[in-house]
Design an enzyme around this catalytic site. Structure first.
Site, PDB file in Angstrom:
ATOM      1  N   GLU A   1       0.926  -1.292   0.030  1.00  0.00           N
ATOM      2  CA  GLU A   1       0.051   0.166   0.087  1.00  0.00           C
ATOM      3  C   GLU A   1       0.580   1.298  -0.212  1.00  0.00           C
ATOM      4  O   GLU A   1       0.544   2.435   0.328  1.00  0.00           O
ATOM      5  CB  GLU A   1      -0.914  -0.120   1.275  1.00  0.00           C
TER       6      GLU A   1
ATOM      7  N   ASN B   1      -0.893  -7.994  -3.779  1.00  0.00           N
ATOM      8  CA  ASN B   1      -1.531  -7.051  -4.741  1.00  0.00           C
ATOM      9  C   ASN B   1      -0.550  -6.149  -5.346  1.00  0.00           C
ATOM     10  O   ASN B   1       0.299  -5.832  -4.893  1.00  0.00           O
ATOM     11  CB  ASN B   1      -2.535  -6.145  -3.906  1.00  0.00           C
TER      12      ASN B   1
ATOM     13  N   ASP C   1      -7.372  -5.537  -4.487  1.00  0.00           N
ATOM     14  CA  ASP C   1      -6.576  -5.705  -3.507  1.00  0.00           C
ATOM     15  C   ASP C   1      -6.640  -7.300  -2.972  1.00  0.00           C
ATOM     16  O   ASP C   1      -6.441  -7.837  -2.120  1.00  0.00           O
ATOM     17  CB  ASP C   1      -6.716  -5.139  -2.031  1.00  0.00           C
TER      18      ASP C   1
END
Lengths: 598, 598
Positions: A200, A284, A326
């Site tokens: 992220e 991801n 994700d």
């Protein structure tokens, strides 16, 4: 139901470059032999290379488990999410805490389990600020007289298991780039294999193999970039055409985006010594907003088979090309040999975030079956001929528009919390969640070491309203054998034993034992905090069987408690707060080991 | 040994101004009747007004206690020193944590004891910086359907016991002046009686009575200053001549020094409803360096008897005039009626920091006996005719000179950790320490809200080398009946029951049950962290007896762990680090409730 055998994944002494065990140490503990001789230890997070989390111990069984009592407790001195499995080797229990990643070695031969030694690595405080989802650690591994673990600020550390003395400390990542480390290393073929977190934060994912004795980095396999960086070479033989081609880790991205494209590796590694292959999945792609990264985004959300000694890729299979939601691929791969269509197949079972339980031939990467084990509407199945995931275009996120009712939600039908497999029942025990979400794409700007997501997410309970599930999955039929609905996401690992008892914990602190054949609740005990740890079992110095688990809420699912998040902020913790708003009324922060015995 | 009766100190309904209990509530719980009818609750930190910490429950007894098992646990979500006693009223358990002073109400009727409500007062963070010795809290009191407790930042708060709703919140002190609050309130005669902490910060001590219903301050009794401020008036009849005279709280100090002279009140309050008197002791004078405060320093280190309704002083007795060694007088006063010299005397038993066990007539303040219960060389006895403490001039601290081998050390032969008294055995069970010290006086400069001590202290184990003791004291003989040596200071409270079992905890986490008549160890369990809390017992909703205690190291004695102090700094924690250097190897921070049952 026919009893099925676990992969014969015992460690291969002849292939190891390190000293396997100290002279006064136990028999090799890293694997369970096919014959089922269990040494009663727990030397790896998943018990064995096959990652079955299955123990042959059976003193605690369906008849006796109702008498289970607290045999001991130990406070880790740390709050936040406790996701690690304790290890037990040579009558010593090893625990790694969340940040600041303290390691305790508890002497199980003495009353009250006093610490033999404690190691405090003192990682950089700033590492906490770049951890996406609490400051968790998923545990250590034992091999050859050493304990190996990672710190949140990207050090892989080896300690002498007997004395706690530092053997080596290698910095393998940089928090300034958004990299952290939360996964448990696996040691195979003399290499300590570790990966980074930070999908992220615009991090480029990698897996590294460090020399077990020196800590020197032997190889680095990136998840993105040219084949030379991904360690794709002549030996690379993917099963499906879609994984073939030169430098797909570059060409499946917009110009240069692979450099900040995610594909981290913070989950699990399994090892098949016969094939000499390790298995793991990448996370991801980044950012979450898929519009800014047209293409398959290789090799994110991908299952890899590699040689542990060199890191060389042997095959790959991308579960979720151009991932929209994700759907990391980091979940566990459980190596089992199962009858399938009249043949015994050497497979891995991989319950993916995207909601499919992949049964994959572990020599070739062929997907034998891929059936949903949770509620899935974001995709419409997996084409076994091509390996392609069939996306549902109505569930694709769009910038400036809220797309509703996407199942599973971003944490997937299951996150990192590992399942367990019993060769006696032939069932895989899957702790997981039942969450759906609304998504809205947003602009995402990359600044090194800061969040790079580009998505608004709001999660809520999936159909039925229960947020958690503990399933028994039959890989032969590709179906759920029995299912337990839980109010909260089941975010703990699973354990199963030859006593035909399966164990798991709940986010409000219940530690439960159920009948492995029926799912019937046999016993439960409320621990002091929510459980997101991994239960283990071992034979104590007195010859009796013990079960242990860490209690301590946190992680992504428990961030509202561990991070003291505002329950009014639906989007906090990447949308998780919206579906866990009641958690602060149901549990409290903690950090405690519980040991149970009859 | 004759069975002795506890003071008949049940609450007096007719004198109370508040509603005693809700309509659906339990029978009055604040006292144990002389007849011994125990309602099985635990509504006050000390169980009853007499502060005996004695329960009539006897299911757990010398024959059965060996079968005690963990029945439940609960993580408070807070690390640091847990010094509070849980309360149990109406099948609900109330817990107050260390800073930030969260209050939990646990429903004992439901499996796993879920919280009925949680109250988070959010005290000022800066309060932590002015707390001398960890950010502890010693618990709450229940009365009339409300829970009363103090926050570290000087608020006294009343909550509805059923709902947790705030009834009132009164700020009674100022952290800017160095004041904090750590003590447990006592409710008597419609007043919630509370005192301040901060004797090491130049704080002027006080006790306040707040109206139980409104929270308004009804009276304030300072420990220093003119008689009008100390609430000394016509009714004041001290037993000894040394306590008589006008405005001694001014004249026994150098000019104005009484304004920053200590005498705080962070310990225990007992209440005799027949005499309508509360009893409590004031803390040390400030600064510790005695050279800068010639005189008796009244009314520090003084036992007071006051009217709860008005605060009016009825008698006072200064245990340690011109205290030289931080010998606070805040320790508990246990109200018992004992045969003494052929008469039944209504006395209080007060094991003082200075090492003497004072047996005092609670109507008059006459000291009937004052014998050492620990190792004492700093003084040479108490003159019962004059009440005077006989100082040993060779142990008086001097500026610029190290005076060695002073016993007891600054925390006294016993600190705040309260003793328990059994009318069945006639013994007082005293958890305490065996520490001596070197002292060197230093210049001390007063700056509001900062440390004001003026003394270098280095502590070490007393004679015998054991740092802790659990004693049974016979008030009739004035001698120890039996004694248990513990390696670490015994810093937990004591509990004793009609099952003739006494309970206490150790700083390395062992919770122990011993035979109340012999001291024989009958059972022990290692909790997750060190125990400095106060054990209690109660009758559960199922009719069975339970024992509960909070585990969580900290406080002055555990500051090296809870405050992460450097073990190389001998003077840290006012000299305590020097004698607890091994503690970090023996326990870890924690914050956990343990409940035990057969």
């Amino acid at each position: 139901m026919a009893a099925l055998s676990i992969c014969a994944c015992q460690p291969q002494k002849d292939r190891s470059t390190g000293t396997r065990f100290p002279a006064n140490g136990p028999a090799p503990a890293a694997g369970t032999t096919a014959a089922g001789a269990d040494d009663g230890q727990w030397a790896l997070p998943a018990k064995n290379y096959a990652s079955t989390r299955y123990s042959e111990l059976a003193e605690i069984n369906t008849s006796t488990v109702g008498r289970l009592k607290v045999a001991g407790t130990f406070s880790t001195g740390v709050l936040r999410g406790h996701e690690a499995a304790p290890l037990v080797v040579n009558n010593t229990m090893y625990i790694v805490t969340p940040f600041p990643n303290i390691v305790y070695a508890l002497d199980l031969t003495k009353p009250g389990y006093p610490a033999k030694w404690t190691y405090k690595p003192q990682p950089q405080l700033a590492a906490q600020g770049v951890a996406c989802c609490d400051v968790v650690n998923r545990g250590a591994s034992y091999d050859g007289g050493k304990i190996f673990f990672n710190t949140l600020d990207d050090h892989t550390i080896a300690l002498d298991a007997e004395t706690g003395r530092l053997a080596w400390d290698t910095q393998v990542g940089q928090i300034n780039l958004g990299e952290t480390m939360t996964m448990a290393p696996l040691v195979a073929h003399g290499k300590v294999i570790v990966g980074n977190s930070g999908g992220e934060m615009g991090v480029r994912g990698w897996l590294k193999g460090l020399d077990e004795n020196s800590g020197k980095v032997s190889w680095t396999a990136y998840a993105t970039g040219p084949d030379s960086a991904v360690l794709i070479g002549a030996a690379f033989k993917p099963y499906y055409a879609k994984e073939r081609g030169k430098d797909l880790g570059v060409s499946s991205w917009p110009s240069g985006a692979w450099q900040i494209g995610g594909g981290t590796m913070w989950g699990w590694i399994s090892y098949d010594p016969q094939l000499d292959l390790i298995y793991y999945g990448t996370a991801n792609p980044g950012p979450w907003n898929p519009d800014v990264r047209p293409g398959d985004n290789k090799w994110t959300s991908t299952l890899f088979a590699r040689r542990p000694e060199t890191g060389e890729a042997v095959w790959a299979y991308q579960m979720s090309p151009h991932d929209l939601h994700d759907y990391d691929g980091v979940n566990e791969n459980v190596l089992v040999d199962v009858p399938f269509n009249g043949q015994t197949r050497h497979v891995l079972l991989h319950p993916d975030r995207n909601g499919y339980l992949y049964m994959v031939d572990r020599a070739t990467g062929q997907v034998l079956s891929a059936n949903p084990y949770g509620v899935v509407n974001s995709t419409q199945g997996v084409d076994l001929a091509t390996g392609a995931l069939q996306y549902n275009p109505t569930k694709a996120p769009e910038v400036g528009q809220v797309v509703r009712d996407i199942c599973p939600a971003a944490p997937g039908a299951k996150d990192w919390q590992p399942s367990a497999y019993s060769p006696r029942t032939g069932l895989l025990y899957i702790p997981h969640q039942n969450l759906c979400m609304d998504e809205e794409g947003l602009e995402a700007n990359y600044i090194a070491g800061t969040p790079y997501v580009g998505m608004n997410v709001k999660m809520y309970p999936g159909p039925g309203g229960n947020r958690g599930v503990f399933d028994a999955w039959n890989p032969q039929t590709g179906k759920v054998a029995w299912s337990i609905k839980e109010d909260l996401p089941v975010w703990s690992g699973a354990l199963v034993t030859a006593g035909d008892v399966a164990f798991y914990g709940t986010m409000d602190g219940w530690f439960k034992a159920v009948d492995a054949r029926s799912g019937k609740l046999l016993w439960q005990f409320k621990t002091g905090s929510g459980i997101i740890g991994q239960p283990i079992t071992y034979r104590g110095p007195d010859g009796h069987q013990y079960v242990a688990v860490l209690s301590g809420i946190g992680g992504w699912s428990g961030a509202i408690v561990a991070g003291l998040l505002d329950p009014r902020d639906s989007g906090a913790a990447l949308g998780m707060v919206n579906v866990t708003r009641d958690l602060p009324d149901k549990t409290t922060m903690g950090g405690m080991l519980y040991v149970f015995a009859l």
